[in-house]
Scaffold this motif. Structure first.
Motif, PDB file in Angstrom:
ATOM      1  N   GLY A  40      88.843  29.096 -30.346  1.00  0.00           N
ATOM      2  CA  GLY A  40      88.406  29.585 -29.034  1.00  0.00           C
ATOM      3  C   GLY A  40      89.136  30.886 -28.756  1.00  0.00           C
ATOM      4  N   LYS A  41      88.550  31.997 -29.182  1.00  0.00           N
ATOM      5  CA  LYS A  41      89.294  33.262 -29.208  1.00  0.00           C
ATOM      6  C   LYS A  41      88.701  34.362 -28.336  1.00  0.00           C
ATOM      7  N   MET A  42      87.988  33.989 -27.287  1.00  0.00           N
ATOM      8  CA  MET A  42      87.303  34.981 -26.448  1.00  0.00           C
ATOM      9  C   MET A  42      86.530  35.951 -27.335  1.00  0.00           C
ATOM     10  N   ASP A  43      85.681  35.375 -28.117  1.00  0.00           N
ATOM     11  CA  ASP A  43      84.863  36.130 -29.055  1.00  0.00           C
ATOM     12  C   ASP A  43      83.685  36.766 -28.304  1.00  0.00           C
ATOM     13  N   PRO A  44      83.483  38.090 -28.404  1.00  0.00           N
ATOM     14  CA  PRO A  44      82.348  38.715 -27.706  1.00  0.00           C
ATOM     15  C   PRO A  44      80.999  38.105 -28.115  1.00  0.00           C
ATOM     16  N   CYS A  79      91.048  30.133 -23.314  1.00  0.00           N
ATOM     17  CA  CYS A  79      91.159  30.413 -24.753  1.00  0.00           C
ATOM     18  C   CYS A  79      92.566  30.792 -25.220  1.00  0.00           C
ATOM     19  N   LEU A  80      93.490  31.019 -24.333  1.00  0.00           N
ATOM     20  CA  LEU A  80      94.746  31.651 -24.754  1.00  0.00           C
ATOM     21  C   LEU A  80      95.488  30.966 -25.896  1.00  0.00           C
ATOM     22  N   PRO A  81      95.528  29.616 -25.935  1.00  0.00           N
ATOM     23  CA  PRO A  81      96.291  29.003 -27.019  1.00  0.00           C
ATOM     24  C   PRO A  81      95.822  29.402 -28.428  1.00  0.00           C
ATOM     25  N   ASN A  82      94.591  29.843 -28.591  1.00  0.00           N
ATOM     26  CA  ASN A  82      94.100  30.246 -29.919  1.00  0.00           C
ATOM     27  C   ASN A  82      94.198  31.753 -30.167  1.00  0.00           C
ATOM     28  N   MET A  83      94.724  32.492 -29.201  1.00  0.00           N
ATOM     29  CA  MET A  83      94.719  33.952 -29.333  1.00  0.00           C
ATOM     30  C   MET A  83      96.115  34.507 -29.609  1.00  0.00           C
ATOM     31  N   LYS A  84      96.136  35.680 -30.237  1.00  0.00           N
ATOM     32  CA  LYS A  84      97.400  36.390 -30.406  1.00  0.00           C
ATOM     33  C   LYS A  84      97.691  37.152 -29.105  1.00  0.00           C
ATOM     34  N   PRO A  85      98.971  37.324 -28.769  1.00  0.00           N
ATOM     35  CA  PRO A  85      99.287  38.016 -27.505  1.00  0.00           C
ATOM     36  C   PRO A  85      98.569  39.360 -27.365  1.00  0.00           C
ATOM     37  N   GLU A  86      98.500  40.116 -28.474  1.00  0.00           N
ATOM     38  CA  GLU A  86      97.909  41.462 -28.379  1.00  0.00           C
ATOM     39  C   GLU A  86      96.382  41.419 -28.233  1.00  0.00           C
ATOM     40  N   GLU A  87      95.777  40.291 -28.524  1.00  0.00           N
ATOM     41  CA  GLU A  87      94.321  40.182 -28.364  1.00  0.00           C
ATOM     42  C   GLU A  87      93.912  39.899 -26.923  1.00  0.00           C
ATOM     43  N   VAL A  88      94.855  39.315 -26.157  1.00  0.00           N
ATOM     44  CA  VAL A  88      94.466  38.723 -24.878  1.00  0.00           C
ATOM     45  C   VAL A  88      93.862  39.734 -23.902  1.00  0.00           C
ATOM     46  N   GLN A  89      94.567  40.839 -23.686  1.00  0.00           N
ATOM     47  CA  GLN A  89      94.085  41.787 -22.671  1.00  0.00           C
ATOM     48  C   GLN A  89      92.745  42.421 -23.056  1.00  0.00           C
ATOM     49  N   PRO A  90      92.637  43.038 -24.262  1.00  0.00           N
ATOM     50  CA  PRO A  90      91.351  43.691 -24.576  1.00  0.00           C
ATOM     51  C   PRO A  90      90.166  42.713 -24.628  1.00  0.00           C
ATOM     52  N   VAL A 119      92.015  30.985 -17.138  1.00  0.00           N
ATOM     53  CA  VAL A 119      93.105  30.007 -17.120  1.00  0.00           C
ATOM     54  C   VAL A 119      94.196  30.454 -18.089  1.00  0.00           C
ATOM     55  N   GLU A 120      95.419  30.517 -17.590  1.00  0.00           N
ATOM     56  CA  GLU A 120      96.550  30.843 -18.472  1.00  0.00           C
ATOM     57  C   GLU A 120      96.765  29.724 -19.496  1.00  0.00           C
ATOM     58  N   SER A 121      97.494  30.033 -20.548  1.00  0.00           N
ATOM     59  CA  SER A 121      97.871  29.003 -21.512  1.00  0.00           C
ATOM     60  C   SER A 121      98.737  27.969 -20.821  1.00  0.00           C
ATOM     61  N   ILE A 122      98.541  26.709 -21.172  1.00  0.00           N
ATOM     62  CA  ILE A 122      99.477  25.703 -20.671  1.00  0.00           C
ATOM     63  C   ILE A 122     100.871  26.046 -21.195  1.00  0.00           C
ATOM     64  N   VAL A 143     104.100  32.234 -25.470  1.00  0.00           N
ATOM     65  CA  VAL A 143     103.278  31.750 -24.356  1.00  0.00           C
ATOM     66  C   VAL A 143     103.410  32.701 -23.162  1.00  0.00           C
ATOM     67  N   GLN A 144     104.618  33.122 -22.896  1.00  0.00           N
ATOM     68  CA  GLN A 144     104.841  34.013 -21.760  1.00  0.00           C
ATOM     69  C   GLN A 144     104.113  35.356 -21.953  1.00  0.00           C
ATOM     70  N   LYS A 145     104.180  35.887 -23.175  1.00  0.00           N
ATOM     71  CA  LYS A 145     103.505  37.171 -23.464  1.00  0.00           C
ATOM     72  C   LYS A 145     101.993  37.064 -23.260  1.00  0.00           C
ATOM     73  N   LYS A 146     101.427  35.980 -23.731  1.00  0.00           N
ATOM     74  CA  LYS A 146      99.970  35.802 -23.575  1.00  0.00           C
ATOM     75  C   LYS A 146      99.587  35.714 -22.104  1.00  0.00           C
ATOM     76  N   ASN A 147     100.362  34.942 -21.366  1.00  0.00           N
ATOM     77  CA  ASN A 147     100.028  34.764 -19.951  1.00  0.00           C
ATOM     78  C   ASN A 147     100.188  36.071 -19.169  1.00  0.00           C
ATOM     79  N   GLN A 148     101.203  36.842 -19.537  1.00  0.00           N
ATOM     80  CA  GLN A 148     101.372  38.146 -18.881  1.00  0.00           C
ATOM     81  C   GLN A 148     100.191  39.062 -19.205  1.00  0.00           C
ATOM     82  N   ALA A 149      99.705  38.992 -20.437  1.00  0.00           N
ATOM     83  CA  ALA A 149      98.567  39.832 -20.846  1.00  0.00           C
ATOM     84  C   ALA A 149      97.300  39.428 -20.102  1.00  0.00           C
TER      85      ALA A 149
END
Lengths: 370, 370
Positions: free
Chosen positions: A228-232, A250-261, A282-285, A300-306
């Protein structure tokens, strides 16, 4: 939502045509004491696309080759699919066959490839019985000794396996028919293994299903384990649906740098097609082991911040009906809600579902979700 | 309770004797980055009998042929056994081998044959990581990336399999030693599959273990799946122990007509040997499907009424320190706490443990349990 029902009727009609010669219909095979009915007759719910009403899968044929191979494969799992029917039978049996006979080492087989039955009571949907799997072909008496009377039932299909066929068995002479359709549009969940239901002990305990029962709404589970990677490409498919609300988890399946874009891209795609449909990000648990595993805590913190940055950027751009749920209290504060730090148990799912129900009710209050 | 510790020291001493020639001790095999230590070195807890400190089983040799074959077999499962140690390692690995490689269709393998790690935090015991099983021989890095510093850990062994060996791996150069012994006498639980831990998702979620962490006391799990029947032979064995409290939770495995006579016999046997040790009688949980399965509802009610009668008779006879917990609110009122109506999930176990902790605290207040 009565698409599924329409297809159910179509199938029932087809069955009648096929059996015009008087033989037993394929969906209505009689045994000594049980009358079997193919589940499709009553409509399969939790489906995003109409063409799926007979296949127990979650992605339309056109998605193959468009989404990743893994997403396509996981789309064949029946997570979140369910059948609602009304019967006065004093016992309910289920026959079902699974495609993979999948085993997972952190999840009970009852949830991986079993079926799970609820009935409507004056207090709402109440649990009735589970169908434990024994192999590819399964049969279980899910409940018996019920008092006479007509009841509405809800049968969930396996979370981590595909289903070839499902038949519902009632006592000879008992009535069985499709339940009334859902009155409102569904809520669509796009997410990870957590969304798909890892690691519930029963199919009905995946969090989108708990939310569905709680709000008495149809929920569509588009959780894809590890994928679940926020795939376009998925966002384009999601935009074809007309739900009351999109929940993106989707955040648990994503890399921090992928989250924002990717969040920016997916929300823009959805809003271009469905400007009036609310979206909940929804932020990552907060994983259960972040208190002791420094690296995981940091990721986890980096992803949620993104995600927060993406949300703020979209809000600044004037995107309407975009909602945000931060990680606080999504999981049990005592750290006991997961099997492995990441995947929720029935304990964790109950907590998460309660948190999101509260969020969805707030969105509903503001938007009067149809 | 420092019996286990004493045996741990004895074993450590034996290891030293065996390795006087300078070879690596069997319990201290060195690999590239990990130093392995046999778990017995740190004392096995949750044991009723001293002779068991090296075997990871729950019943003493003399019980064979005295208890039923099934109870003897289930006694080889390591339910409730745990190891407490102190280490400053930044990661903890565990190697363990199970005897049966058991699979159950309603319970996650992580709980059936996995290991489960907690650490002491300022808030009490907090979950750290699970060791997922892959077969008979298993190795897992249960936690890593921990900040420097010494911590106390608690490792639970499998609930539904036997264990041949368990080794704890710390980083080369890290310290590891036995934790301080429990300060108080243990609480002994005699019961069914529910007591043994079906169907938790991790070994630490069996309800006696949750209670142990919550009260910071040793708990001894004598739950025998399908075979906790208030057996007088088991009562004679239980009377050999000197616990703070006996909890008798056998009703789900008993026939209604057995409940009253066996309760009378077992309580009298225990009280003859341990007159000052409190006993808590626990009614059967109200199964999640009693609201719809009339026969099951009737059976549960009959058993609970029979237990109440036995309790009242014993109280009328003047038996002291006998306590009673009725079924009310032992399980989640929403019916979601089980996997199959009977066996509790982590959700159900959390609820049950909270209810019994409350009961035990009341008994403690009255009796100042040592």
């Amino acid at each position: 939502m009565n698409r599924s029902i329409k297809f159910g009727f179509l199938l029932a009609l087809l069955c009648m045509v096929y059996t015009a010669g008087g033989a037993t219909a394929p969906g209505q095979e009689k045994t000594a004491a049980t009358q079997w009915h193919a589940a499709q007759q009553f409509g399969v719910r939790g489906l995003g696309w109409e063409e799926l009403a007979q296949t127990f899968t979650r992605l339309p044929a056109k998605a193959q080759g468009v989404v990743s191979e893994e997403v396509w494969r996981l789309g064949q799992n029946s997570a979140g699919l369910h059948v609602r029917f009304v019967s006065n039978s004093k016992s309910i049996k289920v026959k079902w066959s699974v495609r993979g006979n999948v085993s997972l080492n952190h999840m009970a087989a009852t949830a991986v490839k079993g079926v799970d039955l609820y009935a409507r009571s004056p207090q709402g949907w109440q649990w009735v019985g589970v169908g434990k799997p024994s192999g590819k072909k399964n049969e279980a008496e899910v409940v018996t000794n019920m008092a006479p009377g007509e009841r509405e039932f809800l049968l969930y299909l396996p979370l981590y396996d595909g289903v070839d066929s499902v038949a519902i068995g009632v006592e000879n002479g008992a009535s069985i028919s499709a339940a009334a359709p859902y009155e409102k549009k569904p809520i669509v969940f796009y997410g990870t293994s957590i969304t798909q239901g890892a690691c519930a002990t029963r199919a009905g305990m995946a969090y989108p299903s708990i939310i569905g029962r709680c709000l008495n709404r149809e929920t569509i589970n588009l959780g894809f384990s590890g994928n679940g990677k926020m795939d376009p490409a998925m966002a384009n498919l999601l935009a074809e649906l007309d739900p009351a609300l999109y929940v993106l988890d989707c955040l648990p399946n994503m890399k921090p740098e992928e989250v924002q874009p990717r969040t920016l891209e997916v929300v823009r795609l959805l809003k271009a097609k469905r400007p009036d449909t609310p979206i909940l990000l929804v932020e990552s648990i907060t994983y259960a082991h972040v208190w002791i595993d420094q690296r995981v805590a940091d990721v986890v913190q980096k992803k949620n911040q993104a995600l927060r940055k993406a949300y703020e950027q979209l809000a600044a751009e004037g995107v309407k009906k975009l909602y945000y749920r931060n990680t606080k209290d999504l999981v049990n504060p005592n750290g006991e809600g997961t099997v492995d730090g990441i995947h929720l148990t029935d304990l964790g799912f109950t907590h998460l579902a309660n948190a999101l129900v509260k969020e969805i009710k707030t969105i509903d209050k503001k938007n009067k979700l149809k």
